[in-house]
Design an enzyme around this catalytic site. Structure first.
Site: not given
Ligand code: AP5
Length: 217
Positions: A14, A88, A127, A161, A172
């Site tokens: 994402k 979410r 990552r 992270r 997660r």
């Molecule tokens: P990346 O693009 O970083 O993936 P992502 O989907 O953004 O993954 P996140 O881990 O950031 O998602 P998340 O939903 O767990 O975290 P968030 O910060 O929202 O890609 C991942 C890796 O793969 C990278 O190394 C990239 O280079 C590689 N890659 C990407 N695309 C690729 C491809 N096509 N092929 C090969 N490699 C690829 O949330 C973190 C925490 O915050 C949550 O756990 C929760 O505690 C809290 N939080 C955030 N939002 C909310 C909410 N709305 N409600 C409640 N709690 C929340």
């Protein structure tokens, strides 16, 4: 004005795709994960609570994240928002619908990024990100060109992270399947859901998302 949600499990790509849309289309990325990571470094009581919840891989309360998005929608001017990691839960999805309607806007598309669990583990554990400009890298699929230096801004402040470990990732993923995956049915019934193959290479995923967006115009 075009508003899209990137919906998918942790590591689906994402953030990577949101950054490409910002660069290529001038849209604004609203990532609740990034907002919460900024809050946790603030040193406030709220920041400390948020850090504890995030490190365990659990979801932060709806009240906090809805408040963060409401604030951004009030203050940020954009020709389109990419919602990354929000909504979410079902209450967050309802709240987003209300907030957009209040501003005379609507949701155009929800892109569901489909990736299997095995690939997610490999993506998350490999990552790292630039602590200065936020560019996202991966040990094998997208390493920096020069070891230890960000391709985009030249910083050497590359970080992993705190929640990118196997224990936290297990929680997660469970949180995603229990609380977030019901949104797939919710948006399908609204007619807004566009599933794509998130396992493809980064540029191919990007073409699929651009195809969905172009279809909205
Ligand atoms: P990346 O693009 O970083 O993936 P992502 O989907 O953004 O993954 P996140 O881990 O950031 O998602 P998340 O939903 O767990 O975290 P968030 O910060 O929202 O890609 C991942 C890796 O793969 C990278 O190394 C990239 O280079 C590689 N890659 C990407 N695309 C690729 C491809 N096509 N092929 C090969 N490699 C690829 O949330 C973190 C925490 O915050 C949550 O756990 C929760 O505690 C809290 N939080 C955030 N939002 C909310 C909410 N709305 N409600 C409640 N709690 C929340």
């Amino acid at each position: 004005m075009l508003n899209i949600i990137l919906l998918g499990p942790p590591g689906a790509g994402k953030g990577t795709q949101a950054r490409k849309l910002v660069e290529e289309r001038g849209m604004v990325q609203l990532s609740t994960g990034d907002m919460l990571r900024a809050a946790r470094t603030s040193g406030t009581e709220m920041g400390k609570k948020v850090a504890e919840v995030m490190d365990k891989g659990q979801l932060v309360t709806d009240e906090i994240v809805i408040g963060l998005i409401e604030e951004q929608l009030k203050t940020v001017k954009a020709n389109g928002f990419i919602f990354d990691g929000f909504p979410r839960t079902l209450p967050q999805a309802d709240a987003l619908g209300r907030l957009l309607a209040r501003n005379g806007q609507k949701l155009n598309a929800v892109v569901e990024m489909r990736v299997d669990d095995e690939a997610l583990v490999a993506r998350i554990t490999g990552r790292y990100t630039c602590g200065e400009c936020g560019e996202v890298y991966h040990d094998t699929t997208k390493p920096t060109k020069v070891d230890g230096t960000c391709d985009e801004c030249g910083s050497t402040n590359l970080k992993r992270r705190a929640d990118d470990n196997e224990d936290s990732l297990r929680t997660r993923l469970m949180e995603y399947y229990k609380k977030t995956s019901p949104l797939i049915g919710y948006y399908y019934h609204q007619g807004d859901l566009f599933p794509i193959d998130g396992l493809a290479e980064i540029d191919k995923v990007s073409s699929q998302i651009n195809g969905v967006i172009d279809h909205q115009n």
